[in-house]
Motif scaffolding. Structure first.
Motif, PDB file in Angstrom:
ATOM      1  N   GLU A  38      29.046  49.333  49.788  1.00  7.48           N
ATOM      2  CA  GLU A  38      29.688  50.553  50.299  1.00  7.48           C
ATOM      3  C   GLU A  38      30.323  50.279  51.650  1.00  7.48           C
ATOM      4  O   GLU A  38      29.773  49.561  52.471  1.00  7.48           O
ATOM      5  CB  GLU A  38      28.637  51.648  50.437  1.00  7.48           C
ATOM      6  N   ASP A  39      31.498  50.857  51.847  1.00  8.62           N
ATOM      7  CA  ASP A  39      32.126  50.785  53.163  1.00  8.62           C
ATOM      8  C   ASP A  39      32.300  52.189  53.710  1.00  8.62           C
ATOM      9  O   ASP A  39      32.320  53.146  52.948  1.00  8.62           O
ATOM     10  CB  ASP A  39      33.468  50.051  53.094  1.00  8.62           C
ATOM     11  N   PRO A  40      32.427  52.315  55.046  1.00  7.07           N
ATOM     12  CA  PRO A  40      32.512  53.634  55.653  1.00  7.07           C
ATOM     13  C   PRO A  40      33.905  54.264  55.623  1.00  7.07           C
ATOM     14  O   PRO A  40      34.073  55.413  55.994  1.00  7.07           O
ATOM     15  CB  PRO A  40      32.081  53.373  57.095  1.00  7.07           C
ATOM     16  N   GLY A  41      34.888  53.528  55.187  1.00  5.20           N
ATOM     17  CA  GLY A  41      36.242  54.060  55.181  1.00  5.20           C
ATOM     18  C   GLY A  41      36.942  53.740  56.490  1.00  5.20           C
ATOM     19  O   GLY A  41      36.466  52.920  57.257  1.00  5.20           O
ATOM     20  N   PRO A  42      38.041  54.335  56.779  1.00  5.50           N
ATOM     21  CA  PRO A  42      38.700  55.417  56.038  1.00  5.50           C
ATOM     22  C   PRO A  42      39.418  54.879  54.807  1.00  5.50           C
ATOM     23  O   PRO A  42      39.659  53.686  54.678  1.00  5.50           O
ATOM     24  CB  PRO A  42      39.701  55.966  57.045  1.00  5.50           C
ATOM     25  N   ALA A  43      39.742  55.802  53.923  1.00  3.88           N
ATOM     26  CA  ALA A  43      40.474  55.429  52.717  1.00  3.88           C
ATOM     27  C   ALA A  43      41.856  54.928  53.089  1.00  3.88           C
ATOM     28  O   ALA A  43      42.445  55.354  54.083  1.00  3.88           O
ATOM     29  CB  ALA A  43      40.586  56.636  51.783  1.00  3.88           C
ATOM     30  N   PRO A  72      35.328  56.829  45.400  1.00  2.00           N
ATOM     31  CA  PRO A  72      35.354  57.220  46.811  1.00  2.00           C
ATOM     32  C   PRO A  72      34.064  57.937  47.203  1.00  2.00           C
ATOM     33  O   PRO A  72      33.428  58.587  46.379  1.00  2.00           O
ATOM     34  CB  PRO A  72      36.555  58.169  46.892  1.00  2.00           C
ATOM     35  N   THR A  73      33.699  57.797  48.475  1.00  7.11           N
ATOM     36  CA  THR A  73      32.537  58.509  49.007  1.00  7.11           C
ATOM     37  C   THR A  73      32.995  59.792  49.687  1.00  7.11           C
ATOM     38  O   THR A  73      34.180  59.962  49.979  1.00  7.11           O
ATOM     39  CB  THR A  73      31.767  57.650  50.030  1.00  7.11           C
ATOM     40  N   ALA A  74      32.055  60.676  49.974  1.00 10.09           N
ATOM     41  CA  ALA A  74      32.371  61.948  50.632  1.00 10.09           C
ATOM     42  C   ALA A  74      32.918  61.736  52.038  1.00 10.09           C
ATOM     43  O   ALA A  74      33.630  62.581  52.562  1.00 10.09           O
ATOM     44  CB  ALA A  74      31.126  62.830  50.673  1.00 10.09           C
ATOM     45  N   THR A  75      32.600  60.581  52.650  1.00  9.35           N
ATOM     46  CA  THR A  75      33.047  60.313  54.029  1.00  9.35           C
ATOM     47  C   THR A  75      34.345  59.517  54.075  1.00  9.35           C
ATOM     48  O   THR A  75      34.767  59.103  55.141  1.00  9.35           O
ATOM     49  CB  THR A  75      31.946  59.555  54.799  1.00  9.35           C
ATOM     50  N   GLY A  76      34.972  59.267  52.918  1.00  6.41           N
ATOM     51  CA  GLY A  76      36.258  58.582  52.904  1.00  6.41           C
ATOM     52  C   GLY A  76      36.177  57.093  52.648  1.00  6.41           C
ATOM     53  O   GLY A  76      37.194  56.410  52.679  1.00  6.41           O
ATOM     54  N   GLY A  77      35.000  56.561  52.389  1.00  7.35           N
ATOM     55  CA  GLY A  77      34.844  55.139  52.079  1.00  7.35           C
ATOM     56  C   GLY A  77      34.905  54.900  50.579  1.00  7.35           C
ATOM     57  O   GLY A  77      35.360  55.748  49.818  1.00  7.35           O
ATOM     58  N   TRP A  78      34.426  53.731  50.172  1.00 10.35           N
ATOM     59  CA  TRP A  78      34.405  53.361  48.758  1.00 10.35           C
ATOM     60  C   TRP A  78      33.042  52.787  48.432  1.00 10.35           C
ATOM     61  O   TRP A  78      32.442  52.092  49.248  1.00 10.35           O
ATOM     62  CB  TRP A  78      35.494  52.338  48.466  1.00 10.35           C
TER      63      TRP A  78
END
Length: 92
Positions: A38-43, A72-78
């Motif tokens: 998982e990454d924190p994003g941003p997208a 995608p995650t809720a925080t904009g990552g993947w």
């Protein structure tokens, strides 16, 4: 493990996110290993071009009786999540 390499190096995370890093987590549950990248994003802006990374990861995980999800995650990552058989035996 191949899903980690695919998820990070081959572009699943980097294709969908502008993050410089990704977190990799392993947990064990009886005969299963659960792997999360998982990454924190941003997208990344715009839409990523289609590739074969997800298909390849899904096929390899299924071959060994596992499953794969990504998105995608809720925080904009993947996030890429794989559930793999610990013994590495092919599915029967």
């Amino acid at each position: 493990m191949r899903p980690v390499l695919e998820a990070r190096a081959a572009g699943m995370v980097t294709r969908h996110s502008a993050a410089a890093r990704a977190q990799v987590r392993f947990t064990e549950d009886g005969p299963w290993i659960h792997l999360v990248v998982e990454d924190p994003g941003p997208a990344r802006p715009g839409r990523a071009s289609p590739g074969r990374g997800r298909l390849g990861m899904a096929e390899r995980t299924a071959l060994f009786g596992g499953s794969l999800t990504d998105g995608p995650t809720a925080t904009g990552g993947w996030l890429v999540s794989a559930r793999l058989r610990r013994d590495g035996e092919p599915a029967r």
